[in-house]
Scaffold this motif. Structure first.
Motif, PDB file in Angstrom:
ATOM      1  N   PHE A 121       0.785  -1.161   0.087  1.00 39.88           N
ATOM      2  CA  PHE A 121      -0.094  -0.193  -0.101  1.00 39.88           C
ATOM      3  C   PHE A 121       0.782   1.341  -0.043  1.00 39.88           C
ATOM      4  O   PHE A 121       0.574   2.414  -0.911  1.00 39.88           O
ATOM      5  N   LEU A 122       1.882   1.492   1.040  1.00 39.44           N
ATOM      6  CA  LEU A 122       2.886   2.501   0.891  1.00 39.44           C
ATOM      7  C   LEU A 122       3.530   2.643  -0.580  1.00 39.44           C
ATOM      8  O   LEU A 122       3.637   3.764  -0.873  1.00 39.44           O
ATOM      9  N   GLY A 123       3.975   1.649  -1.261  1.00 44.49           N
ATOM     10  CA  GLY A 123       4.597   1.527  -2.333  1.00 44.49           C
ATOM     11  C   GLY A 123       3.532   2.385  -3.445  1.00 44.49           C
ATOM     12  O   GLY A 123       4.152   2.978  -4.316  1.00 44.49           O
ATOM     13  N   THR A 124       2.210   1.710  -3.577  1.00 45.70           N
ATOM     14  CA  THR A 124       1.402   2.204  -4.414  1.00 45.70           C
ATOM     15  C   THR A 124       1.296   3.702  -4.242  1.00 45.70           C
ATOM     16  O   THR A 124       1.020   4.527  -4.990  1.00 45.70           O
ATOM     17  N   ALA A 125       0.990   4.219  -2.818  1.00 44.48           N
ATOM     18  CA  ALA A 125       0.952   5.656  -2.479  1.00 44.48           C
ATOM     19  C   ALA A 125       1.960   6.334  -3.031  1.00 44.48           C
ATOM     20  O   ALA A 125       1.819   7.401  -3.596  1.00 44.48           O
ATOM     21  N   MET A 126       3.245   5.922  -2.839  1.00 43.90           N
ATOM     22  CA  MET A 126       4.323   6.696  -3.373  1.00 43.90           C
ATOM     23  C   MET A 126       4.279   6.861  -4.790  1.00 43.90           C
ATOM     24  O   MET A 126       4.684   7.746  -5.502  1.00 43.90           O
ATOM     25  N   LEU A 127       4.159   5.891  -5.533  1.00 44.18           N
ATOM     26  CA  LEU A 127       3.833   5.800  -6.921  1.00 44.18           C
ATOM     27  C   LEU A 127       2.877   6.891  -7.186  1.00 44.18           C
ATOM     28  O   LEU A 127       3.042   7.383  -8.428  1.00 44.18           O
ATOM     29  N   THR A 128       1.931   6.957  -6.464  1.00 38.99           N
ATOM     30  CA  THR A 128       0.863   8.053  -6.758  1.00 38.99           C
ATOM     31  C   THR A 128       1.523   9.319  -6.763  1.00 38.99           C
ATOM     32  O   THR A 128       0.855  10.182  -7.382  1.00 38.99           O
TER      33      THR A 128
END
Length: 333
Positions: A121-128
């Motif tokens: 989830f954190l990785g996806t948030a960072m990519l966002t």
């Protein structure tokens, strides 16, 4: 853990320089990010660093703490950009974009390879935060499967300059992620790439409502800088390396020789050991502190930072790297 504290210092330098030195001074963060890794290449040896694995969960704190801090920095810079001077605006775009593309991307990469749902989830948030959400799909499911083959848009071909590679890879990675999602859902149901589009549209709408067109412009430009930095990493990591195919078109097994590495001890401390790229491809889920040097793997001529600078001048890059690639494949078909 202190060994990997460099990214946090660079992150903190952006607002500190802006507030206490001057609005144009975040340029110094970018300069230091180039100078520090190049400088340590001259004084630090290549090799392995013993990882203290008595408490491996402690290393995960670096990932889980850094990503929220980078996202906060992006949000702060969007708010500041509304009233920033033109020079300050550009300085923030470059400083925030580069830190996002280097450290934000490295921690996002670490998180999306993790089997931990919260880290995913954190990785996806960072990519966002850099408008590149599809990377988590194209990288994990495409790049790691097809590295050093013509099917991988993230592998630069021999003779292909960076700018041509950038124009090709960005759209091709998006298309590859969409293909994987359609295949995974058999052409129906939830497609995460389509969802990503709606998420980014919604995010841009919120930014516009809060910070206006200037804030939205800032977000778009810092995202573009971050993506360029990421793709520079991709470009130099596999340039010209090829997995040869058999008579049936099946590529040979991925080996340590299909990734360019940078094994400088101190420089790797700044990039969460990603210079040990061959080992990462051998064990994609291995945590960053456990990545090891493979002595027989190809080495970049000037580390990651120096090689990225070289890649920005395609004629110079080709003059240095094409011959290194040819030496690797001397005697092979």
């Amino acid at each position: 853990m202190l060994r990997y504290s460099g990214p946090f210092l660079f992150l903190a330098s952006v607002p500190l320089l802006y507030y206490y030195v001057g609005p144009a001074c975040p340029f110094l963060t970018v300069a230091a990010l180039l100078a520090a890794p190049i400088g340590v290449e001259m004084v630090s040896p290549r090799g392995n660093v013993a990882a203290f694995v008595d408490n491996p969960r402690a290393y995960r704190l670096l990932v889980t703490f850094y990503i929220p801090l980078q996202l906060i920095l992006i949000g702060w810079a969007i708010a500041i950009s509304v009233s920033a001077t033109p020079l300050g605006f550009v300085a923030l775009v470059l400083a925030v974009g580069v830190t996002t593309g280097v450290f934000g991307m490295l921690t996002a990469h670490e998180a999306v390879h993790s089997g931990n749902p919260f880290e995913n989830f954190l990785g996806t948030a960072m990519l966002t935060g850099m408008a590149y959400r599809h990377f988590r799909i194209s990288h994990v499911h495409g790049h790691h499967r097809w590295t050093a083959t013509a099917r991988d848009p993230g592998t630069a071909r021999l003779g292909e300059g960076f700018y041509r590679f950038l124009l090709r890879t960005v759209g091709a990675q998006l298309a590859m992620a969409y293909y994987f999602e359609q295949k995974r859902r058999a052409g129906a149901g939830r497609n995460r790439v389509v969802e990503d589009g709606f998420v980014l549209l919604g995010l841009c709408g919120v930014i516009f409502l809060i910070a206006g067109w200037r804030g939205l412009l800032f977000f778009g430009l810092q995202s573009a800088v971050a993506v360029i930095v990421l793709e520079l990493f991709n470009y130099i990591a596999h340039y010209g390396l090829v997995r040869h195919s058999d008579a049936d078109g099946k590529p040979e097994a991925l080996t340590d020789a299909h990734s360019w590495n940078s094994s400088n001890v101190l420089a790797n401390a700044l990039i969460f050991n990603m210079g040990r790229h061959s080992f990462h491809h051998k064990r994609p889920a291995a945590p960053f502190q456990g990545l090891k040097r493979i002595e027989t793997a190809p080495e970049l001529p000037a580390g990651y930072a120096g090689s990225i600078l070289l890649a920005l001048a395609p004629p110079l890059w080709r003059r240095v790297m094409d011959e290194k690639v040819r030496r690797i494949y001397t005697g092979r078909a």
